[in-house]
Design a protein around this motif. Structure first.
Motif, PDB file in Angstrom:
ATOM      1  N   TYR A   1       0.830  -1.204   0.000  1.00 18.64           N
ATOM      2  CA  TYR A   1       0.000   0.000   0.000  1.00 18.64           C
ATOM      3  C   TYR A   1       0.868   1.259   0.000  1.00 18.64           C
ATOM      4  O   TYR A   1       0.609   2.218  -0.745  1.00 18.64           O
TER       5      TYR A   1
ATOM      6  N   HIS B   1      -6.924   2.019  -1.839  1.00 20.43           N
ATOM      7  CA  HIS B   1      -7.581   2.289  -0.554  1.00 20.43           C
ATOM      8  C   HIS B   1      -8.617   1.212  -0.250  1.00 20.43           C
ATOM      9  O   HIS B   1      -8.643   0.634   0.844  1.00 20.43           O
TER      10      HIS B   1
ATOM     11  N   SER C   1      -8.654   7.938   1.698  1.00 17.25           N
ATOM     12  CA  SER C   1      -9.378   7.860   0.418  1.00 17.25           C
ATOM     13  C   SER C   1     -10.219   9.112   0.181  1.00 17.25           C
ATOM     14  O   SER C   1     -10.562   9.418  -0.973  1.00 17.25           O
TER      15      SER C   1
ATOM     16  N   GLU D   1      -0.917   9.214   5.989  1.00 22.39           N
ATOM     17  CA  GLU D   1      -0.644   7.781   6.120  1.00 22.39           C
ATOM     18  C   GLU D   1       0.242   7.477   7.323  1.00 22.39           C
ATOM     19  O   GLU D   1       0.249   6.348   7.828  1.00 22.39           O
TER      20      GLU D   1
ATOM     21  N   VAL E   1      -7.240   4.493   6.518  1.00 23.12           N
ATOM     22  CA  VAL E   1      -7.257   4.313   5.063  1.00 23.12           C
ATOM     23  C   VAL E   1      -8.511   4.933   4.444  1.00 23.12           C
ATOM     24  O   VAL E   1      -8.452   5.556   3.379  1.00 23.12           O
TER      25      VAL E   1
END
Length: 473
Positions: A300, A440, A364, A370, A360
Motif C-alpha cells: 500500500y 484504498h 481515500s 498515512e 485508510v
C-alpha cells in the motif's frame, strides 16, 4: 534464572534470531540480487519460496528427531547447515546456486527451530518458562524490526552488488560462535534422547517412524505449494487435495503404528490435550490473518501511495519494537493471567485493524496522513507480543517432555501453513479489489477479512478461557 538456563537462552536465541532475520531482510535486497546476478522474476520468487517450503516441511520431523536422538545433535546439525548455506548464498555466482543454497538454509532453520522450543521446555518450568518464551518472542519481534533496516543499511554501506551478499554472510560468524558455545555449554541431558512412550527397548526408543516422516513431509509440501507458487498456473492447485490426502494417510499410519506397539512420529493423543489442540487452532488462525498485515502495508505504501521501500519498512518499525517489548512483559505474567492474556492481545489486534481501516478510509477522502498508521499499527505490534509467545507457552504447558520437540514442530508447522495461506489469500483479495477500485478499497477489504479471521481466533481463545475456569473450579 540459573547459569545453565542463561546459557541455553544465548545458545538457542542467537541462531533463531539469525534464521528469522533471513526472512525479514530478504525483501529489501531482492532488487539488488536481480541486478547483480541477473535473476529472473521466477528465480527471485524461489529465493523466497525455497526457504519457506523447506523450512515448513521438516519442522515436525526435526522435532521428532531431536526427541529421539538428542536435541543437542540436531541443533548442531541445523546451525551448521544454516551457516554453511548462508556462506554459499553470500558468494553465489548465479541464481541457481543461490536458490539451492536458500533451500538448504530453510532446512537448517527447520532443523534448529524445534530444538530451541524443546530445550526451553526441557530446562525451564513454571514462571521461568514463561519468561524464556517471552524472550523468544522478543527475539522474533527484533528480527522482524531489524531485518529490513539491516538489509537497507548493507546496501547503503557496501553498494548494490556486495550489500545483498552481506545480508547472508553476516550469519556465518554467528553460526560458528553458536556451534562452539553449544558444544561447550549445552548440558549433558541435551545430548541424550528422550524416553519415548511405547518404546519397549532401545531400538524402539530410537525409531524415527520413516514412513510417517515421508507422509507428513509430502503432505505439508503439497499443501504449501499452491499458496507459495500460485503464479505457476491454475493446475498447481491440484496439489492441495493431494496434500490433504497425504496428511489423512499420515494420521491413519500413525494410529496403525501405535497399535503395533511402535512409537509414532507424533502421538495423535496430543490433540486430546485441549490446551494443545485449542492453542494450535488459535495460533494457526492468528498467523492466517495477521502475518499478511505487514506485506499489505508495504504494498500500500509503495504501490498505492508512491513511497520508497525504506519508508514502507520504517512504518512498521515501531510496531515490531513494541512487539518485542510486549512479548518480554507478557512472558513475566503469562502464568498469572493465563489464556486471558492471549484474548486481550487479540482484542488489541482488532483495535489496531479497525483503526487502520479508519485511517485508510480517511485517506481515500483526502483527509489525514498515512503516517497515522504508525500509531494504529503499533496496536497490532503490541498484540503480537501478547498473543504469540504466551499462547505457545500455554499450548505446550501440559505436553509431556518426551514430545517437546515434535509438539513444538506441530505448532510451528501450523504457523507456517497459516502464514502461506494467509499471504496468498489476503494479497489476492487486495489485488482483486484494487483492480476494480483503488488501493484504498483493496486495503479496507483485505484488513476486514483479516479482522474476521482474528475474531475466529478470539472465539477459540474464549472457549479455552472458559475451559480453564471450569478446571480451576
Amino acid at each position: 534464572m540459573t547459569q545453565t538456563q542463561k546459557r541455553i537462552l544465548i545458545i538457542g536465541l542467537v541462531p533463531l534470531f539469525m534464521s528469522l532475520l533471513s526472512v525479514s531482510s530478504i525483501n529489501v535486497v531482492l532488487p539488488s540480487i536481480s541486478s547483480d546476478i541477473h535473476a529472473s522474476t521466477s528465480a527471485l520468487q524461489w529465493v523466497l519460496t525455497g526457504y519457506a517450503l523447506s523450512f515448513g516441511v521438516v519442522l515436525v520431523a526435526a522435532g521428532r528427531a531431536g526427541d529421539v536422538f538428542g536435541r543437542g545433535q540436531l541443533f548442531m546439525i541445523g546451525v551448521g547447515l544454516f551457516g554453511l548455506s548462508s556462506l554459499v548464498s553470500g558468494i553465489a555466482p548465479d541464481p541457481l546456486t543461490l536458490n539451492i543454497a536458500r533451500v538448504f538454509m530453510g532446512l537448517g532453520s527447520g532443523l534448529l527451530n524445534p530444538q530451541v522450543v524443546g530445550l526451553l521446555q526441557q530446562y525451564f518450568q513454571g514462571p521461568p518458562r514463561g519468561r524464556a518464551f517471552g524472550l523468544m518472542g522478543t527475539t522474533v519481534g527484533l528480527s522482524v524490526a531489524i531485518g529490513p533496516v539491516l538489509g537497507g543499511a548493507f546496501i547503503a554501506l557496501f553498494g548494490s552488488d556486495l550489500g545483498w551478499r552481506a545480508t547472508f554472510l553476516v550469519n556465518v560468524p554467528f553460526a560458528i560462535a553458536s556451534l562452539i558455545l553449544a558444544r561447550a555449554w549445552l548440558p549433558t541431558g541435551a545430548w541424550r534422547p528422550a524416553v519415548i512412550e511405547g518404546a519397549t527397548n532401545e531400538k524402539n526408543n530410537r525409531d524415527l517412524d520413516p514412513i510417517g516422516v515421508v507422509l507428513l513431509g509430502l503432505g505439508v509440501l503439497l499443501v504449501l505449494l499452491p499458496f507459495v507458487e500460485s503464479s505457476v498456473g491454475w493446475f498447481i492447485w491440484f496439489a492441495l487435495p493431494l496434500g490433504l490426502a497425504a496428511i489423512w494417510a499420515w494420521t491413519r499410519w500413525e494410529r496403525r503404528y501405535a497399535r503395533l506397539g511402535r512409537p509414532p512420529m507424533v502421538d495423535l493423543d496430543l490433540f486430546r490435550i485441549r490446551s494443545f489442540s485449542n492453542g494450535s487452532i488459535i495460533i494457526t488462525l492468528y498467523f492466517l490473518g495477521v502475518t499478511s498485515v505487514w506485506v499489505l502495508v508495504a504494498m500500500y505504501m509503495q504501490q498505492g501511495l508512491g513511497h520508497s521501500a525504506l519508508a514502507a519498512g520504517m512504518i512498521g518499525l515501531p510496531a515490531a519494537l513494541l512487539s518485542a517489548i510486549s512479548a518480554d512483559v507478557s512472558g513475566r505474567f503469562v502464568f498469572q493471567i493465563g489464556r486471558r492474556l492471549v484474548v486481550w492481545g487479540i482484542v488489541t489486534c482488532l483495535v489496531g485493524l479497525v483503526a487502520t481501516i479508519g485511517v485508510v478510509v480517511l485517506l481515500s477522502q483526502g483527509i489525514g496522513s498515512e503516517w497515522w498508521m504508525l500509531l494504529t499499527l503499533a496496536f497490532i505490534g503490541t498484540a503480537q507480543g501478547m498473543v504469540i509467545s504466551p499462547n505457545q507457552t500455554l499450548t505446550l504447558q501440559e505436553v509431556p517432555l518426551k514430545y517437546a520437540g515434535s509438539s513444538g514442530g506441530v505448532l510451528q508447522t501450523g504457523q507456517r501453513i497459516g502464514t502461506s495461506m494467509g499471504l496468498a489469500i489476503m494479497t489476492a483479495l487486495a489485488f482483486s479489489i484494487t483492480a476494480v477500485s483503488n488501493w484504498h478499497m483493496g486495503m479496507v477489504g483485505a484488513f476486514a477479512a483479516i479482522a474476521v479471521i482474528v475474531v475466529l481466533a478470539g472465539i477459540v481463545g474464549l472457549v479455552e478461557v472458559r475451559r480453564g475456569g471450569r478446571r480451576r473450579r
